[in-house]
Design a protein around this motif. Structure first.
Motif, PDB file in Angstrom:
ATOM      1  N   LEU A  92      69.143  15.541  53.230  1.00 22.42           N
ATOM      2  CA  LEU A  92      70.839  15.229  53.225  1.00 22.42           C
ATOM      3  C   LEU A  92      71.759  16.484  53.238  1.00 22.42           C
ATOM      4  CD1 LEU A  92      72.847  12.912  53.332  1.00 22.42           C
ATOM      5  CD2 LEU A  92      72.641  12.942  50.667  1.00 22.42           C
ATOM      6  N   ALA A  93      71.467  17.313  52.174  1.00 20.44           N
ATOM      7  CA  ALA A  93      72.307  18.572  51.894  1.00 20.44           C
ATOM      8  C   ALA A  93      72.162  19.404  53.144  1.00 20.44           C
ATOM      9  CB  ALA A  93      71.819  19.141  50.613  1.00 20.44           C
ATOM     10  N   TRP A  94      71.016  19.433  53.526  1.00 18.23           N
ATOM     11  CA  TRP A  94      70.508  20.751  54.576  1.00 18.23           C
ATOM     12  C   TRP A  94      70.874  20.148  56.064  1.00 18.23           C
ATOM     13  CZ3 TRP A  94      64.865  21.665  56.647  1.00 18.23           C
ATOM     14  CH2 TRP A  94      64.941  22.625  57.617  1.00 18.23           C
ATOM     15  N   TYR A  95      70.890  18.781  56.361  1.00 20.88           N
ATOM     16  CA  TYR A  95      71.287  18.361  57.627  1.00 20.88           C
ATOM     17  C   TYR A  95      71.372  16.641  57.652  1.00 20.88           C
ATOM     18  CZ  TYR A  95      71.837  17.993  62.739  1.00 20.88           C
ATOM     19  OH  TYR A  95      72.430  17.599  63.946  1.00 20.88           O
ATOM     20  N   TRP A  96      72.721  16.340  57.264  1.00 20.25           N
ATOM     21  CA  TRP A  96      72.757  14.842  56.972  1.00 20.25           C
ATOM     22  C   TRP A  96      72.328  14.097  58.072  1.00 20.25           C
ATOM     23  CZ3 TRP A  96      75.633  11.591  59.727  1.00 20.25           C
ATOM     24  CH2 TRP A  96      76.995  12.213  60.621  1.00 20.25           C
ATOM     25  N   PRO A  97      72.700  14.400  59.577  1.00 19.01           N
ATOM     26  CA  PRO A  97      72.214  13.479  60.442  1.00 19.01           C
ATOM     27  C   PRO A  97      70.618  13.091  60.573  1.00 19.01           C
ATOM     28  CG  PRO A  97      73.604  14.924  61.210  1.00 19.01           C
ATOM     29  CD  PRO A  97      73.457  15.308  59.997  1.00 19.01           C
ATOM     30  N   ALA A  98      69.964  13.951  59.992  1.00 25.24           N
ATOM     31  CA  ALA A  98      68.531  13.887  59.793  1.00 25.24           C
ATOM     32  C   ALA A  98      68.023  12.873  58.801  1.00 25.24           C
ATOM     33  CB  ALA A  98      67.627  15.361  59.528  1.00 25.24           C
ATOM     34  N   ALA A  99      68.847  12.895  57.687  1.00 24.26           N
ATOM     35  CA  ALA A  99      68.643  11.956  56.579  1.00 24.26           C
ATOM     36  C   ALA A  99      69.087  10.658  56.990  1.00 24.26           C
ATOM     37  CB  ALA A  99      69.462  12.514  55.353  1.00 24.26           C
ATOM     38  N   MET A 100      69.999  10.274  57.691  1.00 20.84           N
ATOM     39  CA  MET A 100      70.814   9.324  58.094  1.00 20.84           C
ATOM     40  C   MET A 100      69.636   8.801  59.163  1.00 20.84           C
ATOM     41  SD  MET A 100      73.253   8.465  56.426  1.00 20.84           S
ATOM     42  CE  MET A 100      72.260   9.101  54.845  1.00 20.84           C
ATOM     43  N   GLY A 101      69.065   9.590  59.870  1.00 24.99           N
ATOM     44  CA  GLY A 101      68.032   9.075  61.016  1.00 24.99           C
ATOM     45  C   GLY A 101      66.577   8.556  60.489  1.00 24.99           C
ATOM     46  N   TYR A 102      66.430   8.957  59.270  1.00 18.14           N
ATOM     47  CA  TYR A 102      65.329   8.726  58.396  1.00 18.14           C
ATOM     48  C   TYR A 102      65.542   7.441  57.991  1.00 18.14           C
ATOM     49  CZ  TYR A 102      61.662   7.886  55.006  1.00 18.14           C
ATOM     50  OH  TYR A 102      60.458   7.634  54.276  1.00 18.14           O
ATOM     51  N   VAL A 103      66.904   7.217  57.460  1.00 12.95           N
ATOM     52  CA  VAL A 103      67.187   5.639  56.933  1.00 12.95           C
ATOM     53  C   VAL A 103      67.058   4.617  58.054  1.00 12.95           C
ATOM     54  CG1 VAL A 103      69.289   4.443  55.979  1.00 12.95           C
ATOM     55  CG2 VAL A 103      68.575   6.589  55.049  1.00 12.95           C
ATOM     56  N   LEU A 104      67.762   5.096  59.290  1.00 13.47           N
ATOM     57  CA  LEU A 104      67.895   4.158  60.341  1.00 13.47           C
ATOM     58  C   LEU A 104      66.043   4.000  60.907  1.00 13.47           C
ATOM     59  CD1 LEU A 104      69.207   2.447  62.438  1.00 13.47           C
ATOM     60  CD2 LEU A 104      69.336   4.622  63.905  1.00 13.47           C
ATOM     61  N   ALA A 105      65.417   4.902  60.737  1.00 12.75           N
ATOM     62  CA  ALA A 105      63.992   4.697  61.062  1.00 12.75           C
ATOM     63  C   ALA A 105      63.577   3.590  59.975  1.00 12.75           C
ATOM     64  CB  ALA A 105      63.345   5.975  60.997  1.00 12.75           C
ATOM     65  N   GLY A 106      63.800   3.758  58.928  1.00 11.51           N
ATOM     66  CA  GLY A 106      63.252   3.071  57.860  1.00 11.51           C
ATOM     67  C   GLY A 106      63.587   1.482  57.947  1.00 11.51           C
ATOM     68  N   TYR A 107      64.703   1.256  58.507  1.00  8.49           N
ATOM     69  CA  TYR A 107      65.382   0.143  58.675  1.00  8.49           C
ATOM     70  C   TYR A 107      64.582  -0.526  59.885  1.00  8.49           C
ATOM     71  CZ  TYR A 107      68.302  -3.539  61.060  1.00  8.49           C
ATOM     72  OH  TYR A 107      69.032  -4.629  61.799  1.00  8.49           O
ATOM     73  N   LEU A 108      64.207   0.113  60.740  1.00  8.16           N
ATOM     74  CA  LEU A 108      63.494  -0.467  62.036  1.00  8.16           C
ATOM     75  C   LEU A 108      62.264  -0.512  61.733  1.00  8.16           C
ATOM     76  CD1 LEU A 108      64.878   2.221  64.913  1.00  8.16           C
ATOM     77  CD2 LEU A 108      65.431  -0.226  64.645  1.00  8.16           C
ATOM     78  N   PHE A 109      61.494   0.136  61.046  1.00 11.07           N
ATOM     79  CA  PHE A 109      60.341   0.059  60.259  1.00 11.07           C
ATOM     80  C   PHE A 109      59.972  -1.327  59.767  1.00 11.07           C
ATOM     81  CE2 PHE A 109      57.721   0.740  56.162  1.00 11.07           C
ATOM     82  CZ  PHE A 109      56.645   0.610  56.787  1.00 11.07           C
ATOM     83  N   ILE A 110      60.961  -1.393  58.797  1.00  8.33           N
ATOM     84  CA  ILE A 110      60.831  -2.690  57.639  1.00  8.33           C
ATOM     85  C   ILE A 110      61.255  -4.078  58.550  1.00  8.33           C
ATOM     86  CG2 ILE A 110      61.865  -3.930  55.826  1.00  8.33           C
ATOM     87  CD1 ILE A 110      62.323  -1.236  54.461  1.00  8.33           C
ATOM     88  N   THR A 111      62.181  -3.724  59.477  1.00  5.50           N
ATOM     89  CA  THR A 111      62.657  -5.136  60.197  1.00  5.50           C
ATOM     90  C   THR A 111      61.507  -5.625  61.201  1.00  5.50           C
ATOM     91  OG1 THR A 111      64.918  -4.319  60.224  1.00  5.50           O
ATOM     92  CG2 THR A 111      63.983  -5.933  62.112  1.00  5.50           C
ATOM     93  N   VAL A 112      60.726  -4.395  61.866  1.00  6.58           N
ATOM     94  CA  VAL A 112      59.506  -4.867  62.770  1.00  6.58           C
ATOM     95  C   VAL A 112      58.364  -5.264  61.943  1.00  6.58           C
ATOM     96  CG1 VAL A 112      57.565  -3.731  64.213  1.00  6.58           C
ATOM     97  CG2 VAL A 112      60.165  -3.075  64.489  1.00  6.58           C
ATOM     98  N   LEU A 113      58.183  -4.808  60.629  1.00  8.15           N
ATOM     99  CA  LEU A 113      56.900  -5.371  60.046  1.00  8.15           C
ATOM    100  C   LEU A 113      57.390  -6.833  59.528  1.00  8.15           C
ATOM    101  CD1 LEU A 113      55.754  -2.628  59.975  1.00  8.15           C
ATOM    102  CD2 LEU A 113      55.158  -2.893  57.562  1.00  8.15           C
ATOM    103  N   ARG A 114      58.562  -7.108  58.961  1.00  6.13           N
ATOM    104  CA  ARG A 114      58.915  -8.252  58.755  1.00  6.13           C
ATOM    105  C   ARG A 114      59.096  -9.581  59.703  1.00  6.13           C
ATOM    106  NH1 ARG A 114      64.936  -9.720  57.628  1.00  6.13           N
ATOM    107  NH2 ARG A 114      64.386 -10.439  55.611  1.00  6.13           N
ATOM    108  N   PHE A 115      59.336  -8.957  60.982  1.00  9.21           N
ATOM    109  CA  PHE A 115      59.456  -9.985  62.117  1.00  9.21           C
ATOM    110  C   PHE A 115      57.870 -10.317  62.628  1.00  9.21           C
ATOM    111  CE2 PHE A 115      58.887 -10.099  66.820  1.00  9.21           C
ATOM    112  CZ  PHE A 115      59.714 -11.351  66.944  1.00  9.21           C
ATOM    113  N   VAL A 116      56.855  -9.302  62.480  1.00  8.17           N
ATOM    114  CA  VAL A 116      55.489  -9.601  62.786  1.00  8.17           C
ATOM    115  C   VAL A 116      54.706 -10.624  61.837  1.00  8.17           C
ATOM    116  CG1 VAL A 116      53.496  -8.819  62.983  1.00  8.17           C
ATOM    117  CG2 VAL A 116      55.263  -7.588  64.054  1.00  8.17           C
TER     118      VAL A 116
END
Length: 348
Positions: free
Chosen positions: A196-220
């Protein structure tokens, strides 16, 4: 003239490396599929992180999707490791579980307990959890309103709550495991804050990826069973689960395919959606599930337990709030409400 003492050079057979791999992997026909899956998980996760640091929004979004999907495949590969369908050696299996768990976040769990509880799901033919999030939400009205509001917005609040309970449970039980959880949590938190301190878009991208990851698993997970949820409190008596035969298991299990017409798409979940076959034969590896489904299962059972993707999407949307507090998962006749909070990654 060559001396009689000259060394004899034995030619190396072309399949010597393959013999070595055969000694590692449980099934010969699974060597290439599993190597490809592992390469995708590790390479996709690393490559996705590289993309997250890109200044191009398109490459950044590709990184989000790649990190998310490599996490998804890692979760279902982890599930195969739980069932010991990948490697011959228990030691190799255990070490790979640890490595993969750092990608999908299950490193915060007690892995032997996770393995034991998931296998219990198969022989008990039930969804048994040790944290009754429905009762907890009933006792905390403000939290209930927040969770329901977030779920209405398609934010997986229940799954986040379950992950929080997974982290806090060792502390409430005074388990020695709690110090390992604290260390893992500290490492992951510090790592994310550094990004987050180095390059905040990368940190936010990981949060978004985590959201997609959890959403797909719970959908299945939502539409694979119509078992009723059963709570087993860690310090309480063991719940009474009536004996259940394979017929009950089949009647309450569904294959929620991503596509019946284009079965290759089911590889997006490592064939986890062939769930009836998986429950009938828990030791059958992921790369054989489709073949057995098409050559054996359909001939015996037909398509009555195969759910179309369109219906799954409709149910997921329609019952996204109701399933939070529903006491059962419903059925095909009156509405498949679906399960929530039953991920094999958050087994406690």
């Amino acid at each position: 003239m060559a001396s009689s003492s000259s060394p004899v050079i034995t030619p190396v057979k072309a399949d010597s490396g393959r013999r070595g791999l055969r000694s590692v992997f449980r099934y010969d026909d699974g060597i290439i599929p599993n190597l490809l899956a592992l390469a995708y998980i590790l390479g996709g996760y690393a490559g996705g992180w590289v993309f997250l640091f890109s200044r191009s929004p398109w490459i950044w979004m590709a990184g989000v999707l790649l990190v998310a999907h490599s996490m998804i495949i890692s979760a279902y590969f982890f599930h195969e490791l739980v069932h010991h369908t990948i490697f011959r050696s228990s030691r190799v299996n255990r070490r790979m579980m640890v490595i993969i768990s750092w990608i999908n976040g299950s490193c915060l769990a007690n892995l032997p307990r996770t393995e034991k509880k998931h296998l219990a799901h198969h022989f008990q033919k039930a969804d048994v959890v040790s944290f009754d999030f429905r009762q907890w939400l009933t006792q905390h009205p403000a939290a209930r309103r927040l969770v329901i509001s977030l779920e209405w917005l398609y934010i997986p609040a229940v799954e986040l709550l379950m992950r929080g309970a997974m982290i806090s449970q060792p502390w409430s039980e005074h388990s020695p495991h709690r110090y390992r959880v604290l260390g893992v949590l500290a490492i992951r938190t510090v790592g994310w804050l550094a990004v987050l301190a180095w390059y905040w878009p990368a940190a936010m991208g990981y949060v978004l990826a985590g959201y997609l990851f959890i959403t797909v698993l719970r959908f299945v997970d939502a539409f694979q069973h119509t078992y009723e949820p059963i709570v087993a409190h860690p310090n309480g008596p063991a719940p009474t689960i009536p004996p259940r035969d394979p017929a009950y298991e089949e009647e309450n299990t569904y294959s929620n395919l991503l596509s019946h017409r284009f079965p290759a798409l089911n590889l997006l979940t490592l064939n986890f959606v062939y769930h009836n076959v998986h429950h009938a034969l828990p030791g059958l590896p992921w790369h054989r599930l489709r073949h057995y489904h098409e050559t054996q299962y359909l001939a015996q059972h037909g398509k009555t337990r195969i759910l179309p993707l369109s219906a799954q999407l409709r149910w997921y949307h329609r019952y996204r709030v109701q399933r939070v507090l529903a006491s059962d998962y419903g059925d095909l006749t009156q509405g498949f409400i679906g399960a929530v909070g039953v991920s094999f990654l958050t087994v406690m």
